[in-house]
Enzyme design. Structure first.
Site, PDB file in Angstrom:
ATOM      1  N   GLY A  28       0.793  -1.226   0.000  1.00  0.00           N
ATOM      2  CA  GLY A  28       0.000   0.000   0.000  1.00  0.00           C
ATOM      3  C   GLY A  28       0.823   1.272   0.000  1.00  0.00           C
ATOM      4  O   GLY A  28       0.325   2.337   0.342  1.00  0.00           O
ATOM      5  N   GLU A  96       7.723   4.393  -7.281  1.00  0.00           N
ATOM      6  CA  GLU A  96       8.599   3.325  -7.792  1.00  0.00           C
ATOM      7  C   GLU A  96      10.060   3.793  -7.832  1.00  0.00           C
ATOM      8  O   GLU A  96      10.802   3.493  -8.766  1.00  0.00           O
ATOM      9  CB  GLU A  96       8.136   2.875  -9.184  1.00  0.00           C
ATOM     10  CG  GLU A  96       6.715   2.345  -9.243  1.00  0.00           C
ATOM     11  CD  GLU A  96       6.542   0.989  -8.553  1.00  0.00           C
ATOM     12  OE1 GLU A  96       7.568   0.373  -8.157  1.00  0.00           O
ATOM     13  OE2 GLU A  96       5.390   0.552  -8.414  1.00  0.00           O
ATOM     14  N   GLN A  98      12.662   2.929  -6.409  1.00  0.00           N
ATOM     15  CA  GLN A  98      13.760   1.953  -6.364  1.00  0.00           C
ATOM     16  C   GLN A  98      14.387   1.748  -7.733  1.00  0.00           C
ATOM     17  O   GLN A  98      15.519   1.301  -7.848  1.00  0.00           O
ATOM     18  CB  GLN A  98      13.280   0.611  -5.791  1.00  0.00           C
ATOM     19  CG  GLN A  98      12.416  -0.229  -6.721  1.00  0.00           C
ATOM     20  CD  GLN A  98      10.956   0.205  -6.746  1.00  0.00           C
ATOM     21  OE1 GLN A  98      10.556   1.087  -6.010  1.00  0.00           O
ATOM     22  NE2 GLN A  98      10.147  -0.428  -7.598  1.00  0.00           N
TER      23      GLN A  98
END
Ligand code: ZN
Length: 197
Positions: A28, A96, A98
């Site tokens: 989440g 996102e 990463q």
């Protein structure tokens, strides 16, 4: 739940800061990013959202979370590209993260130093349980770090591992819904060691 700092300070010398929201797949974290960004929008702040171009699941231009609660975003090829868009922004969101490069912590710190609130969401660990890309360095330098958890699909405990259910060794693998299951420490370790209970 993370509670925002009041940003209704009329001071022109406001200071920025960095918030990081991390967790496994299905934890989440994108929903939490969207929740914070929507609240900034309600407060009439200028908000922009970025995500790496590599993440082409579902949609080219929208941050789409798994519950279909979406927000428009700007795709970037690297962290430094975000700097081209920050003029006049109050809040910068990155999803996102990463998948972005090692410049990300420096870029986020630069943006925060301009008086902008930076909210970053990303996976803290890859499918092998190793710290993922620029996220560890970003967590170390952020003012606020929130770790959200998924639910273990095998025992229902809190999960923080993204276990890959196919044999691929590629670090970046899209279409994740079919290929990952969130696992708790006990179940992940049992899978990794081949231990059957
Ligand atoms: Zn479990």
């Amino acid at each position: 739940m993370f509670l925002e700092k009041s940003t209704n300070n009329p001071s022109h010398n406001r200071s920025g800061w960095i918030e990081v929201v991390v967790g496994s797949m299905f934890s989440g974290k994108t929903e939490e990013l969207i929740r914070r960004l929507n609240r900034a929008r309600i407060a009439r702040q200028r908000v922009e959202i970025f995500k790496p171009e590599i993440d082409k699941r579902y949609d080219e231009t929208n941050v789409v979370s798994h519950n279909e609660n979406s927000i428009r975003s700007i795709p970037v090829q690297n962290a430094s590209q975000i700097l081209l868009y920050i003029d006049g922004m109050d809040v910068v969101g990155i999803d996102e993260a990463q998948f972005l490069d090692d410049d990300l912590p420096a870029v986020c710190n630069y943006i925060a130093n301009q008086g902008i609130r930076v909210i970053v969401a990303g996976l803290d660990m890859d499918f092998q349980g190793k710290p993922f890309g620029p996220i560890p360095a970003l967590m170390a330098t952020a003012e606020f770090v929130t770790k959200v958890h998924a639910i273990c699909m095998r025992c229902g405990d809190l999960a923080h591992y993204s276990h890959r259910t196919n044999a691929s060794e590629k670090l970046v693998q899209l279409g994740e819904k079919d290929n990952y299951e969130p696992l708790c420490r006990k179940c992940y370790t049992a899978v990794k060691t081949g231990f059957k209970d």
